[in-house]
Design an enzyme around this catalytic site. Structure first.
Site, mmCIF file in Angstrom:
data_model
loop_
_atom_site.group_PDB
_atom_site.id
_atom_site.type_symbol
_atom_site.label_atom_id
_atom_site.label_comp_id
_atom_site.label_asym_id
_atom_site.label_seq_id
_atom_site.Cartn_x
_atom_site.Cartn_y
_atom_site.Cartn_z
ATOM 1 N N LYS A 1 0.862 -1.183 0.000
ATOM 2 C CA LYS A 1 0.000 0.000 0.000
ATOM 3 C C LYS A 1 0.900 1.234 0.000
ATOM 4 C CE LYS A 1 -4.008 2.060 2.273
ATOM 5 N NZ LYS A 1 -3.552 3.449 2.065
ATOM 6 N N PHE B 1 -1.291 0.568 -11.006
ATOM 7 C CA PHE B 1 -1.777 -0.745 -10.543
ATOM 8 C C PHE B 1 -3.081 -1.183 -11.217
ATOM 9 C CE2 PHE B 1 -2.179 2.347 -6.943
ATOM 10 C CZ PHE B 1 -3.504 2.690 -7.108
ATOM 11 N N ARG C 1 -16.558 1.632 -3.973
ATOM 12 C CA ARG C 1 -15.872 0.840 -2.953
ATOM 13 C C ARG C 1 -16.300 -0.615 -3.116
ATOM 14 N NH1 ARG C 1 -12.940 2.713 1.004
ATOM 15 N NH2 ARG C 1 -13.797 4.823 0.758
ATOM 16 N N LYS D 1 -7.629 -3.435 2.045
ATOM 17 C CA LYS D 1 -6.393 -2.894 2.614
ATOM 18 C C LYS D 1 -6.092 -3.586 3.932
ATOM 19 C CE LYS D 1 -9.115 1.175 3.969
ATOM 20 N NZ LYS D 1 -9.252 2.634 3.837
#
Length: 487
Positions: free
Chosen positions: A246, A318, A388, A394
Site C-alpha cells: 500500500k 496498478f 468501494r 487494505k
C-alpha cells in the site's frame, strides 16, 4: 549480464535462480570489476551480500564488511551515479522470492537523488521550502503552505490575483525568476491590468482574475470515480489473492490527457512528466515519492506549473480502468504499455500471489519493517469497479482515519512552550484528544484549527472512540467538504 536479468513477460511462475548464479551476484561482480575493486568480492560473499543488498548498505555497513575507506568512498559514489542494468518486466509473482529487488533499487536511487539535491548547490537561483517552512528574506517572511508561497510584504498582500498566482521581489530573490515563472505562469507586474478592445474599438481594462487561474481546481465533469478498498477482515481467506504494498502517496487517475485526483481534480503535472504516457488507455495508480514521504509528495503534486521537483515523483500504476477484462489480463496489458512507452517516470506496481494467511502476515511484517504503510489485496479475476468494492482490501496492523482539529491544547513539562495535544472530531461527531506521534517541529507549529489530519489507532471502544490514537500526518489533499462526505 543484462540478458540474464531480463525476462519476457509480466507473469512469472518460475522459481529463483541458484545463489551462485543469481543476477544479483553477477551484477555485483560486474559492478566491482568496473571500479577495479573485484578483489573485495569475497568480503561480500562471506556476508551473503549481492548487488541488490549492496544498494541498501550504508557506509557504516561497508566498514563492517571490511571494505577500507578509499574503496568505500568509490562504491558509495558509484552507487549514487549508476543506473543498474535491469529491465523491469516481472510484476505478478506466484511466490515472494526476490520480489522486491527492483523496487528497492528504485527507492534507493530516488533517495540518493534527493540526498544529492540537498547537499549540492542549486542552479538558476532555485531554492525550495518544505511544506509549512518559512524563511526571512530581508525585512519580510516568506512561507510555503501546500505548495502555495506567500510573503508578508505589502506588494504580495495587496495583489488582486489568487494567492497561488502571486509573487513578489522577495520570492523571486529566494527562488529565482525562472522558478517563480514556472510556478505561477507568465506574470503581469503588480497592479497592472490586461487590456482588451471593446465593440467600439476602444481599449478597456480587464481584471487578470481568470476563472482558470482561481485558487480552486474544478472537478473534471467526465470523471466517474475510482475503485476504492474495504478493510481486510480475519474471516477472509487471502489464499490466491494478489498482494501489493500500500503506497503512501497521492492517488492519481490518468485519462489519456491529464492526471486526476481520486475526486476528479486535476494535478498540474509538467509536460515533460506526462509526454510519454499512453494516450489511448486510462490508468489508475499512485504518485509516489517513497516511504515516509507523503507530506513532501503532496507539496509537490499540488503545485501549479512545470515544477522540476516532479522529476523525483514516480507514477506507480496498478490498474487499467477502461479495459473490461479480469485483473490479470488488465495487468498484462498495461505492463506492456508502460514498457513500450519508454517513460522514466512511470512503472507497474508489483503484485505477489498470496499462498495462505501466514504468507500474508509475513509480507505485512516485511513491508512495515521497511516503514511501509501496509498491504493491498486484489481478488483474482476481478473486474474494475468505480466504487468501494470487496474485491480490493487494505491490510494494516493499525487502523487509521481522518478527523478535523477543533482546538489546540498547550503542553506541559518539556512541551510547556508548545502544543501538547490536538482536540479533534470525526465526521460522525466523536471527539477525543491526539497527544502522541508529533515531532518537536510539529509541536512548535501544530496543525491549525479546521485542518484535516490522519491519526492511527489500535481499535475502537464500545462508545466508538479510538484506543491509543497517534498523529500520522496532515491531509492537505482533503477539503472540509470532502472530509464530511468521506466513507
Amino acid at each position: 549480464i543484462e540478458s540474464l536479468v531480463a525476462s519476457s513477460g509480466c507473469l512469472d511462475s518460475s522459481s529463483s535462480s541458484s545463489v551462485a548464479m543469481s543476477p544479483g551476484v553477477l551484477l555485483l561482480h560486474s559492478f566491482l570489476q568496473e571500479l577495479g575493486l573485484v578483489k573485495y568480492i569475497d568480503h561480500f560473499h562471506k556476508e551473503a551480500v549481492d548487488y541488490y543488498a549492496l544498494i541498501l548498505l550504508t557506509e557504516e555497513d561497508l566498514k563492517e564488511v571490511g571494505i577500507p575507506m578509499g574503496p568505500r568512498k568509490k562504491i558509495i559514489d558509484a552507487l549514487k551515479r549508476k543506473n543498474p542494468q535491469i529491465k523491469q518486466s516481472k510484476h505478478l509473482h506466484d511466490d515472494n522470492d526476490d520480489r522486491d529487488e527492483e523496487e528497492d533499487i528504485m527507492i534507493e536511487e530516488k533517495a540518493h537523488k534527493r540526498k544529492r539535491a540537498e547537499i549540492e548547490p542549486t542552479t538558476g537561483g532555485l531554492n525550495e521550502l518544505e511544506d509549512e517552512e518559512s524563511r526571512e528574506v530581508g525585512d519580510h517572511t516568506i512561507k510555503n503552505v501546500g505548495g502555495v508561497y506567500s510573503c508578508t510584504c505589502p506588494a504580495w498582500k495587496f495583489q488582486s490575483r489568487p494567492i497561488d498566482k502571486r509573487t513578489c521581489r522577495h520570492l523571486r530573490e529566494f527562488r529565482g525568476d525562472e522558478a517563480e515563472t514556472e510556478r505561477i505562469g507568465k506574470s503581469f507586474p503588480v497592479g497592472r491590468k490586461k487590456r482588451k478592445t471593446n465593440k467600439d474599438g476602444d481599449d478597456e481594462e480587464e481584471d487578470d482574475d481568470d476563472e482558470e487561474n482561481g485558487a480552486g481546481t474544478p472537478k473534471i465533469k467526465s470523471f466517474s470515480g475510482v475503485l476504492l478498498a474495504h478493510k481486510y477482515e480475519d474471516k477472509i481467506d487471502p489464499t490466491g489473492w494478489w498482494m501489493s504494498e500500500k503506497l503512501d502517496g497521492a492517488r492519481a487517475y490518468w485519462n489519456g490527457e491529464m492526471l486526476l485526483s481520486r475526486n476528479g481534480k486535476q494535478f498540474f503535472a509538467p509536460d515533460f512528466y506526462v509526454e510519454k504516457f499512453p494516450k489511448d488507455c486510462h490508468l489508475d495508480g499512485e504518485l509516489w515519492l517513497g516511504r515516509g514521504e507523503f507530506q513532501r509528495c503532496m507539496s509537490i503534486v499540488r503545485r501549479h506549473g512545470g515544477n522540476k521537483l516532479w522529476e523525483d515523483i514516480t507514477y506507480v500504476v496498478f490498474d487499467a480502468p477502461n479495459i473490461d477484462k479480469p485483473f490479470e489480463e488488465r495487468y498484462e496489458h498495461f505492463c506492456k504499455l508502460i514498457a513500450d512507452s519508454g517513460s522514466e517516470y512511470m512503472r507497474a506496481h508489483k503484485h505477489i500471489k498470496c499462498k495462505d494467511r501466514d504468507a500474508l502476515q509475513k509480507e505485512l511484517e516485511r513491508v512495515q519493517a521497511k516503514s511501509g504503510e501496509g498491504l493491498m489485496l486484489r481478488k483474482p479475476g476481478s473486474r474494475y469497479e468505480r466504487t468501494r468494492s470487496r474485491t480490493l482490501l487494505k491490510v494494516k496492523t493499525f487502523s487509521d482515519a481522518e478527523a478535523i482539529v477543533t482546538s489546540i491544547e498547550r503542553g506541559s513539562g518539556r512541551h510547556s512552550a508548545r502544543m501538547g495535544a490536538l482536540h479533534v472530531r470525526t465526521k460522525t461527531g466523536i471527539t477525543f484528544k491526539v497527544g502522541t506521534g508529533f515531532s518537536d517541529k510539529e509541536r512548535e507549529k501544530p496543525p491549525k484549527v479546521g485542518t484535516i489530519i490522519t491519526y492511527r489507532y489500535q481499535e475502537l471502544t464500545k462508545s466508538g472512540r479510538p484506543r491509543f490514537p497517534a498523529f500520522l500526518r496532515v491531509r492537505p489533499d482533503m477539503t472540509r467538504e470532502e472530509f464530511e462526505k468521506s466513507d
